[in-house]
Design an enzyme around this catalytic site. Structure first.
Site, PDB file in Angstrom:
ATOM      1  NE  ARG A  11      -4.424  -0.332   2.322  1.00 49.53           N
ATOM      2  CZ  ARG A  11      -5.287  -1.323   2.442  1.00 49.53           C
ATOM      3  NH1 ARG A  11      -4.871  -2.564   2.513  1.00 49.53           N
ATOM      4  NH2 ARG A  11      -6.587  -1.080   2.480  1.00 49.53           N
ATOM      5  NE  ARG A  46     -10.896   1.487   4.557  1.00 47.95           N
ATOM      6  CZ  ARG A  46     -11.935   0.673   4.394  1.00 47.95           C
ATOM      7  NH1 ARG A  46     -13.094   0.968   4.949  1.00 47.95           N
ATOM      8  NH2 ARG A  46     -11.810  -0.420   3.687  1.00 47.95           N
TER       9      ARG A  46
HETATM   10  P1  AMP Z   1      -8.442  -3.789   3.919  1.00 49.25           P
HETATM   11  O1  AMP Z   1      -9.156  -4.963   4.492  1.00 49.25           O
HETATM   12  O2  AMP Z   1      -7.417  -4.159   2.890  1.00 49.25           O
HETATM   13  O3  AMP Z   1      -9.380  -2.705   3.457  1.00 49.25           O
HETATM   14  O4  AMP Z   1      -7.588  -3.146   5.121  1.00 49.25           O
HETATM   15  C1  AMP Z   1      -8.246  -2.633   6.271  1.00 49.25           C
HETATM   16  C2  AMP Z   1      -7.280  -1.753   7.045  1.00 49.25           C
HETATM   17  O5  AMP Z   1      -6.151  -2.524   7.480  1.00 49.25           O
HETATM   18  C3  AMP Z   1      -6.681  -0.597   6.251  1.00 49.25           C
HETATM   19  O6  AMP Z   1      -7.514   0.541   6.189  1.00 49.25           O
HETATM   20  C4  AMP Z   1      -5.407  -0.340   7.060  1.00 49.25           C
HETATM   21  O7  AMP Z   1      -5.689   0.348   8.257  1.00 49.25           O
HETATM   22  C5  AMP Z   1      -4.966  -1.753   7.428  1.00 49.25           C
HETATM   23  N1  AMP Z   1      -4.087  -2.338   6.385  1.00 49.25           N
HETATM   24  C6  AMP Z   1      -4.364  -3.393   5.574  1.00 49.25           C
HETATM   25  N2  AMP Z   1      -3.351  -3.639   4.739  1.00 49.25           N
HETATM   26  C7  AMP Z   1      -2.402  -2.713   5.014  1.00 49.25           C
HETATM   27  C8  AMP Z   1      -1.133  -2.411   4.462  1.00 49.25           C
HETATM   28  N3  AMP Z   1      -0.634  -3.131   3.438  1.00 49.25           N
HETATM   29  N4  AMP Z   1      -0.443  -1.375   4.991  1.00 49.25           N
HETATM   30  C9  AMP Z   1      -0.930  -0.640   6.023  1.00 49.25           C
HETATM   31  N5  AMP Z   1      -2.128  -0.848   6.573  1.00 49.25           N
HETATM   32  C10 AMP Z   1      -2.873  -1.872   6.079  1.00 49.25           C
END
Ligand code: AMP
Length: 220
Positions: free
Chosen positions: A88, A171
């Site tokens: 990310r 986000r």
């Molecule tokens: P997601 O399920 O991919 O939408 O991720 C949910 C949340 O987890 C994100 O908004 C971040 O807070 C955290 N997160 C997930 N993947 C990452 C990553 N690669 N780097 C940093 N934070 C992450």
């Protein structure tokens, strides 16, 4: 085959990852899922990540790299994996390159699901997840048979803490500022493939299937 599924929150990465898992026999590695599991198990890193995640921010790169390194070392990732929600940041992409080089691997293809912000907010606000088995639903596009109840296990459906409107807006800005530059990063090395994420699910699956078949030929 080592694939990155790329795109903003709500672009459908989770849905399309399931399609890839089912058709290519490689596991989905979702950093969001791994972090949520760490929270559920009340692990120290989960406790550290929870407030950042609830606000829609990014968990520190070193924490994320630790869980990715551990996950990719597991035996089910030997013949490939699909990364969902990772990398990310440019720093994560650089660290991933170093890790894969150390493991004698590389990313074969990056599938980028593109979708307008207005559609994302509409999609995310209807998203629900089973609190018991994790199965995903959408109140309009993929509703359960009984409102609020999981078809698969009878568990109760809930909205993710970070799917509130304020967290979603955060986000999206984080994505625009820190994550979207990765498209250029992967385009410049010739492995970025763009897919229209607002198309029908089956059309997107077809496009992804064609891309991955081409990718298998390029990197047998
Ligand atoms: P997601 O399920 O991919 O939408 O991720 C949910 C949340 O987890 C994100 O908004 C971040 O807070 C955290 N997160 C997930 N993947 C990452 C990553 N690669 N780097 C940093 N934070 C992450």
């Amino acid at each position: 085959m080592n694939v990155i599924l790329f795109g903003p929150p709500g672009a459908g990465k989770g849905t399309q990852a399931v399609f890839i898992v089912d058709n290519y026999g490689i596991p989905q590695v979702s950093t969001g899922d791994l972090l949520r599991a760490a929270i559920k198990e009340q692990l120290p890193l989960g406790l550290k990540a929870k407030s950042i995640m609830d606000a829609g921010g990014l968990v520190p790169d070193d924490v994320v790299m630790g869980i990715v390194e551990e996950r990719l070392a597991q035996s089910d990732c030997t013949s490939g994996f699909v990364l969902d929600g990772f990398p990310r940041t440019i720093a994560q992409a650089d660290a991933l390159n170093q890790l894969l080089t150390k493991m004698g691997k590389r990313i074969d293809c990056v599938v980028s699901l593109e979708i307008a912000n207005s559609e994302i907010v509409q999609r995310i606000s209807g998203r629900r997840t089973c609190s018991a088995c994790g199965k995903g639903y959408h109140i309009r596009n993929a509703p359960p048979q009984r409102e609020g109840v999981c078809d698969a296990c009878g568990g109760s459906l809930r909205q993710r803490d970070d799917d509130s409107e304020a967290a979603v807006q955060n986000r999206l800005s984080v994505y625009d500022e820190q994550t979207s530059p990765l498209k250029e990063y992967y385009r410049s090395i010739g492995i970025l493939k763009v897919v229209d994420g607002s198309a029908a699910i089956l059309d997107i699956q077809k496009q992804i299937g064609d891309i991955l078949e081409g990718c298998k030929c390029d990197h047998p």
